[in-house]
Enzyme design. Structure first.
Site, PDB file in Angstrom:
ATOM      1  N   ASP A  22      30.630  23.259  32.852  1.00  0.00           N
ATOM      2  CA  ASP A  22      29.956  24.560  32.757  1.00  0.00           C
ATOM      3  C   ASP A  22      28.598  24.443  32.065  1.00  0.00           C
ATOM      4  OD1 ASP A  22      32.458  26.308  33.531  1.00  0.00           O
ATOM      5  OD2 ASP A  22      33.118  24.888  32.009  1.00  0.00           O
ATOM      6  N   GLU A 258      32.043  19.903  38.774  1.00  0.00           N
ATOM      7  CA  GLU A 258      30.913  20.379  39.576  1.00  0.00           C
ATOM      8  C   GLU A 258      29.614  19.625  39.303  1.00  0.00           C
ATOM      9  OE1 GLU A 258      30.710  24.525  40.234  1.00  0.00           O
ATOM     10  OE2 GLU A 258      28.540  24.594  40.404  1.00  0.00           O
TER      11      GLU A 258
END
Length: 366
Positions: A22, A258
């Protein structure tokens, strides 16, 4: 009280769920908006200590602030970026109408088809604000991927020496970044018996898992440990630029989540992606969607090998044959990774798409 901050001032809100994912994405987004689009960014983070590890020397146009329950939210920005559905503080939302703030939620990356239909759609809120959804993705009908203009130059000048390492003559260099649910024992066994000698770069957070698999008490940063055909090297925490260099220099990358997933794509090297584990095996749906996109132009035999390996890594069924199969198609895998990188590079990057979206919305609203 609300103040008239300049239109170039954007606030970004980030809650840390996946330790490095994140904040990693948020920091890259903030940097690119500041560096390439001249925005002044206030990055609100609930885990300030972790965020400061990414900041390193910081950036003149980025201010890092600690997002706590009692934080002072009286100043609101013209543009407010919520990331990954983390929500905005109620006290902050109360100030937004006075500033006519534009609220955009930048969500998680997915290759699933539904993303195109939901991208850039508004969602009116009960308090009168409008929340816009912005989805990163792999097609022109999505928000695109984070990609800095300076990335090619960084890769061109990348060297092992800059990372405090030397080239591994006669060995394949691998990077290994994974979650705890990865079948690490299976991978380590396959690398130990690999027909090609390998050097494996293991970041500090993965070292305890590797130590457990290797049956040693602990592994320290800088330590090298040789097991048959595999040399494991524990490397220190790297800045994002250093990690980009590492992925580019390695011959093969195991990545997760990610941020490192996107960076491995831009490295243009063979890779295996491990999605963040979710309930009801939703992560496997995301993996399947990515493979359909990633392998759309791959020859059938190559596609079959890569699909089997990615599924085995994500489902915990990795076998020695998976690694040997990858080795057997490595030249073709290299070409494919380069071609995919080139194809994706033709699309507008996420930060630029976000700026364009905001400007279009502002023009039509005024």
């Amino acid at each position: 009280m609300s103040t008239d901050l300049p239109r170039s001032h954007w606030d970004i809100f980030c809650k840390v769920v996946d330790n490095f994912g994140d904040i990693g994405v948020c920091w890259r987004l903030a940097q690119q908006l500041a560096e390439e689009h001249g925005r002044h960014i206030c990055l609100w983070v609930d885990d300030l200590a972790l965020a400061e590890r990414f900041v390193c020397a910081g950036h003149a146009r980025i201010t890092l602030k600690h997002w706590t329950e009692n934080a002072d939210f009286r100043q609101v920005a013209d543009v407010v970026i919520e990331t990954f559905g983390c929500g905005l503080p109620e006290a902050y939302q109360q100030q937004m109408p006075q500033q006519s703030s534009i609220w955009v939620n930048v969500d998680y990356l997915s290759a699933e088809n539904w993303v195109e239909g939901f991208h850039a759609q508004p969602s009116p809120q009960a308090n009168g604000l409008v929340r816009h959804f912005f989805y990163p993705g792999f097609t022109p009908l999505t928000g695109g991927l984070l990609r800095e203009a300076s990335l090619t130059t960084l890769q061109t000048h990348a060297s092992w020496e800059d990372l405090g390492l030397v080239p591994a003559a006669g060995k394949l260099s691998l990077s290994l970044f994974c979650y705890a649910h990865a079948p690490l024992a299976g991978l380590v066994n396959s690398l130990q018996h690999s027909t090609q000698a390998v050097r494996v770069m293991v970041p500090e957070p993965v070292a305890p898992m590797l130590a457990n698999v290797l049956g040693v008490t602990r592994l320290e940063v800088g330590q090298h440990i040789q097991r048959q055909q595999a040399e494991f090297v524990v490397i220190p925490f790297l800045s994002q630029a250093e990690y980009d260099r590492l992925l580019y220099l390695c011959d093969f990358n195991f990545v997760r989540g990610e941020d490192s997933w996107i960076r491995a794509i831009w490295a243009g090297k063979p890779m295996i992606w491990l999605p963040y584990q979710q309930s009801e095996e939703t992560h496997l749906v995301k993996l399947k969607a990515f493979m359909q996109h990633y392998l759309a132009q791959a020859e059938t035999p190559l596609s079959a090998v890569i699909q089997h390996a990615m599924q085995a890594w994500a489902q915990g069924s990795w076998q020695a044959t998976d690694w040997e199969s990858l080795l057997s198609v490595l030249p073709q895998f290299r070409q494919h990774a380069q071609a995919f990188k080139l194809h994706q590079s033709q699309q507008v990057d996420l930060a630029t798409n976000l700026v364009i979206f905001i400007e279009k919305y502002r023009t039509h609203r005024v």
